[in-house]
Design a protein around this motif. Structure first.
Motif: not given
Ligand code: IMP
Length: 195
Positions: A162-178
């Motif tokens: 329920d948060r945007t990629f811009a509200q995530m740390s690099v690690e959180e984004k990397n867990a799911v990102s394209h």
């Protein structure tokens, strides 16, 4: 010993994201580090074509093993746009704020907010080309939210969050990102290749 590999980007955000996925066994080198100062051409009509064009250009200029990525935001209600035009959606330059404004305008009143990021990586290794793809599904929200990341990150909420990629740390984004998904496939491939 570290494996040095050239990554066709001078975008510090992207480099940091990819380095975090690659881990300490690999050392990323940028085009600038290899004396390639000019903008690398990306004039193809598809993500696959652009990734390949950038990787080949860099390989031709340096003779080194290298990889390039190309990413598009594909919005269902816009028939897959901006897609391969994601960087230059609103203007000729890489104006993230203008791109986000145009995207919100084009989706005004639209209830179908489904979107996905798709990354294609082209790797040139020993002169041969290999490709890897990563996708993350999600939706475009109504207002920019968050200060991290870059590009469309403040408007994109990945499925299950329920948060945007811009509200995530690099690690959180990397867990799911394209991009991270495509890079993990690249890493698996590189680890299994005799070097
Ligand atoms: P590139 O092919 O990685 O340069 O991506 C093209 C464009 O897609 C960028 O200029 C951004 O607008 C957008 N983009 C790529 N990756 C991301 C991301 O991880 N978050 C948000 N926008 C991105």
């Amino acid at each position: 010993m570290k494996n040095r590999i050239v990554f066709a980007t001078n975008n510090a955000h992207k480099k940091a994201e990819v380095q975090a996925v690659l881990g300490p066994d690999f050392e990323l080198v940028t085009p600038r580090d290899c004396g390639v100062e000019e903008e690398i051409p990306e004039t193809q009509p598809t993500l696959e074509g652009n990734a390949s064009q950038k990787a080949r250009y860099l390989h031709d200029r340096t003779g080194l093993d290298c990889f390039a990525d190309d990413t598009g935001l594909e919005v269902a209600a816009l028939g897959g746009a901006p897609g391969v035009h994601s960087a230059r959606y609103a203007t000729d330059g890489h104006d993230f704020a203008a791109n986000n404004r145009l995207l919100l305008r084009n989706l005004a009143g639209q209830t179908d907010r489904r979107a996905r990021f798709r990354t294609v990586i082209a790797l040139i290794l020993g002169g041969e080309e290999h490709r890897f793809e990563g996708i993350v599904e999600g939706r475009i929200i109504e207002h920019e939210t968050g200060d991290e990341g870059f590009g469309y990150d403040p408007l994109f909420v990945p499925d299950g969050y329920d948060r945007t990629f811009a509200q995530m740390s690099v690690e959180e984004k990397n867990a799911v990102s394209h991009r991270a998904r495509a890079v993990r496939k690249l890493v698996e491939f590189l680890k299994n290749v005799e070097r």
